[in-house]
Design a protein around this motif. Structure first.
Motif, mmCIF file in Angstrom:
data_model
loop_
_atom_site.group_PDB
_atom_site.id
_atom_site.type_symbol
_atom_site.label_atom_id
_atom_site.label_comp_id
_atom_site.label_asym_id
_atom_site.label_seq_id
_atom_site.Cartn_x
_atom_site.Cartn_y
_atom_site.Cartn_z
ATOM 1 N N ILE A 41 0.861 -1.175 0.000
ATOM 2 C CA ILE A 41 0.000 0.000 0.000
ATOM 3 C C ILE A 41 0.898 1.226 0.000
ATOM 4 O O ILE A 41 2.007 1.204 0.559
ATOM 5 C CB ILE A 41 -0.935 0.009 1.237
ATOM 6 C CG1 ILE A 41 -1.950 1.152 1.137
ATOM 7 C CG2 ILE A 41 -0.157 0.077 2.537
ATOM 8 C CD1 ILE A 41 -3.060 1.086 2.184
ATOM 9 N N ALA A 42 0.442 2.290 -0.653
ATOM 10 C CA ALA A 42 1.189 3.557 -0.672
ATOM 11 C C ALA A 42 0.200 4.708 -0.748
ATOM 12 O O ALA A 42 -0.910 4.563 -1.279
ATOM 13 C CB ALA A 42 2.148 3.613 -1.861
ATOM 14 N N SER A 43 0.602 5.851 -0.204
ATOM 15 C CA SER A 43 -0.217 7.052 -0.320
ATOM 16 C C SER A 43 -0.121 7.602 -1.738
ATOM 17 O O SER A 43 0.714 7.163 -2.536
ATOM 18 C CB SER A 43 0.251 8.113 0.683
ATOM 19 O OG SER A 43 1.551 8.576 0.333
ATOM 20 N N ALA A 44 -0.937 8.589 -2.052
ATOM 21 C CA ALA A 44 -0.939 9.170 -3.393
ATOM 22 C C ALA A 44 0.404 9.799 -3.760
ATOM 23 O O ALA A 44 0.751 9.893 -4.938
ATOM 24 C CB ALA A 44 -2.058 10.203 -3.512
ATOM 25 N N ASP A 45 1.176 10.225 -2.744
ATOM 26 C CA ASP A 45 2.498 10.798 -3.033
ATOM 27 C C ASP A 45 3.625 9.806 -2.776
ATOM 28 O O ASP A 45 4.791 10.180 -2.692
ATOM 29 C CB ASP A 45 2.718 12.088 -2.229
ATOM 30 C CG ASP A 45 2.674 11.871 -0.723
ATOM 31 O OD1 ASP A 45 1.966 10.941 -0.283
ATOM 32 O OD2 ASP A 45 3.334 12.623 0.017
ATOM 33 N N GLY A 46 3.292 8.505 -2.676
ATOM 34 C CA GLY A 46 4.312 7.466 -2.662
ATOM 35 C C GLY A 46 4.807 7.009 -1.317
ATOM 36 O O GLY A 46 5.727 6.186 -1.241
#
Length: 249
Positions: A41-46
């Motif tokens: 899993i990663a946030s929209a900014d990586g």
């Protein structure tokens, strides 16, 4: 973001509120051959973690998919650092997954395998003492650890040398296949993913894109040198503002 665990398929063949069997069909391992996939899993900014843990980024839908991806696996491969950081104990699936596996003629729980060059693992931890299936620890023939540490781990796990100075992930994959564990599911972390990519050992990536911008100093889902690897989009699922992406590598 809707945190109710409902997952829709956006592409291909759009469909709403997929049940567990539809999701399992969407993400199934191939019928034959050895297959290694990774889940992140990663946030929209990586950002790959929040407050040091990847689980802090997920919601009900991500947790649902996380459990379902484990369900069909013969073995779950996790780096030693991730085992410690994410607080893994005795590796057990939830009751529904265990029952599903038994009905399908599989053992109730997959094998847990890990990689540790220094064998920095506590044989008295629940990871081993509460394991429903004997774990596997991959290391090197020149592991920088005292001989008594290896001996202690051999009492609670299969300790396998897979390479001389560094773990050879082609050998890891081959050893798992030789044990009949051909459906390999990896939950990271970034160093393990980078090493698997460098070895050309990864077939697929399941990536949840969390609807958040985290900034900070969190790392990415990969770490270490490897040749850039093309990823081909296989499916797109959606849970509210969250995307669950499946790539073939």
């Amino acid at each position: 973001m809707v945190d109710d665990g409902v997952i829709d398929r956006i592409w291909p063949n759009p469909a709403s509120a997929l049940d567990d069997e539809a999701l399992l069909a969407q993400t199934a391992f191939p019928d034959s051959g050895t297959w290694l996939r990774v889940n992140f899993i990663a946030s929209a900014d990586g950002a790959a973690t929040r407050e040091g843990r990847s689980g802090s980024l997920g919601d009900a839908a991500d947790r649902r998919m996380f459990e379902l991806l484990r369900r069909e696996a013969d073995v779950v491969l996790v780096g030693a650092g991730t085992l410690r950081d994410e607080g893994y104990g005795g590796f057990r699936l939830d009751d529904a997954s265990a029952a599903w596996r038994v009905d399908a003629g599989m053992p109730a729980h997959p094998v847990l395998a890990t990689v540790s060059r220094r064998l920095a693992l506590d044989p008295a931890s629940e990871l081993f003492t509460d394991a429903p299936v004997r774990p596997i620890v991959y290391t090197t023939t020149t592991a920088s650890a005292p001989a008594d540490r290896r001996e202690a781990l051999e009492a609670v796990a299969d300790v396998v040398s897979a390479g001389e100075n560094a773990v050879d992930f082609a050998l890891v994959r081959a050893d798992l296949a030789a044990r009949g564990l051909r459906r390999i599911h990896s939950e990271g972390g970034p160093s393990l993913f980078g090493a698997l990519l460098a070895a050309g050992a990864v077939d697929a990536l399941h990536l949840t894109l969390a609807p958040a911008v985290d900034s900070g100093s969190a790392g990415r889902i990969t770490r270490g040198p490897f040749t850039p690897t093309a990823a081909h989009l296989a499916s797109v699922l959606r849970a509210g503002d969250e995307l669950l992406l499946h790539y073939l590598l």
